[in-house]
Each structure stands twice: as structure tokens, then as C-alpha cells.
Design an enzyme around this catalytic site. Structure first.
Site, PDB file in Angstrom:
ATOM      1  N   SER A 126      35.063  38.084  31.835  1.00 36.35           N
ATOM      2  CA  SER A 126      35.648  39.290  32.399  1.00 36.35           C
ATOM      3  C   SER A 126      36.266  40.168  31.304  1.00 36.35           C
ATOM      4  CB  SER A 126      36.662  38.904  33.482  1.00 36.35           C
ATOM      5  OG  SER A 126      36.980  39.997  34.302  1.00 36.35           O
ATOM      6  N   GLU A 222      53.515  45.501  33.060  1.00 36.71           N
ATOM      7  CA  GLU A 222      53.767  46.911  32.728  1.00 36.71           C
ATOM      8  C   GLU A 222      52.620  47.472  31.901  1.00 36.71           C
ATOM      9  OE1 GLU A 222      55.724  50.086  33.580  1.00 36.71           O
ATOM     10  OE2 GLU A 222      56.850  48.248  33.904  1.00 36.71           O
ATOM     11  N   HIS A 281      33.190  35.111  40.755  1.00 39.87           N
ATOM     12  CA  HIS A 281      33.569  35.753  39.489  1.00 39.87           C
ATOM     13  C   HIS A 281      34.032  34.733  38.455  1.00 39.87           C
ATOM     14  CE1 HIS A 281      34.908  38.766  36.719  1.00 39.87           C
ATOM     15  NE2 HIS A 281      36.190  38.488  36.876  1.00 39.87           N
TER      16      HIS A 281
END
Length: 304
Positions: A126, A222, A281
Site C-alpha cells: 500500500s 495530524e 487489501h
């Protein structure tokens, strides 16, 4: 023999740093055009073979521990040294406001240089697969072979729920002073409405860690949130990587589709595309034996 490198707590940014500080730091970094590679946390599983080592790069929300059992098996089956790495803002690696594929590639290049590894096999899942692609396109002389697990050099926003996952993780609220079992249960309950698959919830909960009596997310949400569009996309490259490449998708996943084939062929002209049956996945977790067999078969193929 197992060697591990971990960074002390003071070397990592707090996952709860204010957004305004991160954005200010990023503006200064972009303005000065400086992209400083970070010293990544890694684990080495030694093997006797002189052949190039295997280097695993995990996906979003993952860590080097995702591949620990597979790394040990690959050492036994191939004799090669295997490295598993924590990407920046993940696991035990330092935090940074920057989260581009160019930055993550530079981090891995620094580690290879520090370990005097002049050539390796990159295996990335990924986000880690896109990082591996970028590194191979930037520095093809460093990459003997490339394995991209359930990812292509294309935009992936249409097939992912990561934006909703990040928002759900950021909204989790856990009171101070709870034992880990209670904290995990509360976090799991709060994630359930958005992250409906239990396996994915449990995977995300591996990022929940205790810090001074408060449970926080180890992954830097963040930075991930601020750069999520960039993480879902792929940088523009014109010069291809001509080394042996395997795109290994899950048959139940939509991350590698026929729409991606032209771009794969353009950037990776020696690529093979295979699908692991009954895998989603997280191919390596759903079908570990088939995943290992595919990787070992690919390693045994002669160079073109």
C-alpha cells in the site's frame, strides 16, 4: 540473530502536538526547500546469503511488526537478510510534519546508506508500495527487484476509506488512567460505526499506546490527515524502472484494476501482475502462505 533499533521517547514528536505548530514548521520547510531525511526505526533479521537483502515497507497505520513473522520465514526459505522498517510518523520512527513519497523515499535511502546496503529487494504494501516505487524510479541502481503489494502507481482515493478512518481515529476520546484492556474496548466501540470490519479495527488499534497515563495514537494523525490527498496520489515520473517487478494484488481488493495496467506498463515495463485468491487489501495477512510462495517464486526468476 535479531538486531533492533528503537528511538527514545524524547526523539519522537508527541502525537497530540497542536496543528498550528505542525503547519508552521511545514511552511518553513517548504519555503526553504529543505527535505531532511529522518533516521528510521528498523529491525534486521540476519541471513547467510550474500544476495541483496529484502526490505519491507508497511502501509498506512502499519509498522515494521506487521512483517515480523513473514521476515523470519523468508530468512529460512531464502537465506537472505531481511529488514522491516517503520515509516516516518509510524511505529517507533520520528514524527515530522512532512509526509510525501519523496520524503519517505529519502528516509529509506538514508537507512540503506547508513547500513551500507548498495542493492536490495523492496517489498512494499500500500503506502509502502508507493514509497518503494518512488525509490526505484529515483534510484534504480539501489533496487534489484521490486514487489508492490496491492497498490499501483495510480490515484487510490476511489477505492479507500482511509479519510473516514483518520477522522474516526481523531474523534476517539479515552479518559485518563484507564487500564489498556478498557481503553482498547472504548476505542473499538467508538471506531465501530465507521470501521465496520473487525480485522481492520484491530489493525488500527495496534497504534493505541499509553503515554503518562493517557492512551494516544502512535501514528501521527495530524501529518497523515494534512497529507492524505498526497498519500492517495502518486508523483509524476517519466523515466521507467526497468528491473523485475511484481504487482501482487488481492483477488477481493480493488486497489489493482485493469484501469491501472497502462500506467504500470509505462513506468514498470518488466512488471508481472498476479492476484492472490481469497485475499483482500492486506494480502500478506489474509493469505500468508500464498504471499510467501509468490515472493519466493519471484526471487528465483532470472533477471531479464
Amino acid at each position: 540473530m535479531l538486531r533492533a533499533l528503537a528511538f527514545p521517547r524524547w526523539a519522537r514528536a508527541s502525537p497530540l502536538r497542536p496543528r498550528v505548530v505542525i503547519l508552521a514548521e511545514e511552511r518553513r520547510a517548504v519555503a526553504s526547500n529543505v527535505m531532511t531525511p529522518l533516521p528510521l526505526s528498523y529491525t534486521v533479521f540476519d541471513g547467510p546469503s550474500p544476495q541483496p537483502p529484502l526490505v519491507f515497507l508497511h502501509g498506512l497505520f502499519g509498522s515494521k511488526t506487521n512483517f515480523q513473522s513473514l521476515a523470519k520465514k523468508l530468512v529460512l526459505q531464502t537465506g537472505r537478510k531481511v529488514l522491516t522498517i517503520d515509516a516516518r510518523n509510524h511505529g517507533s520512527s520520528p514524527h515530522s510534519p512532512l509526509m510525501s513519497y519523496e520524503a519517505m523515499s529519502a528516509d529509506v535511502q538514508l537507512l540503506l546508506h547508513q547500513l551500507r546496503l548498495h542493492r536490495c529487494v523492496l517489498i512494499g504494501h500500500s503506502m509502502g508500495g508507493k514509497t518503494a516505487m518512488v525509490l526505484s524510479l529515483q534510484r534504480p541502481e539501489l533496487v534489484e527487484r521490486l514487489v508492490c503489494v496491492d497498490i499501483s502507481p495510480s490515484e487510490t482515493s476511489a477505492v479507500t476509506s482511509f479519510q473516514a478512518f483518520v477522522a474516526a481515529m481523531r474523534a476517539v476520546d479515552i479518559p485518563w488512567g484507564l487500564p489498556r484492556s478498557t481503553a482498547c474496548r472504548l476505542a473499538e466501540e467508538q471506531l465501530r460505526s465507521t470501521v465496520q470490519e473487525p480485522a481492520i479495527r484491530n489493525f488500527m488499534l495496534t497504534n493505541l499506546v499509553s503515554s503518562e497515563g493517557q492512551f494516544v495514537w502512535r501514528v501521527n494523525l495530524e501529518a497523515v490527515s494534512h497529507h492524505l490527498d498526497e498519500i492517495m496520489s502518486f508523483p509524476d515520473f517519466q523515466t521507467p524502472y526497468s528491473g523485475p517487478t511484481l504487482f501482487l494484488g488481492g483477488s477481493k481488493s480493488g486497489y489493482i484494476s485493469s484501469n491501472d495496467y497502462p500506467e504500470i506498463e509505462r513506468l514498470f515495463p518488466q512488471a508481472e501482475i498476479q492476484y492472490v485468491p481469497d485475499a483482500g487489501h492486506w494480502v500478506h495477512a489474509d493469505q500468508p502462505q500464498l504471499f510467501l510462495a509468490a515472493v519466493c517464486n519471484f526471487l528465483e526468476l532470472p533477471p531479464p
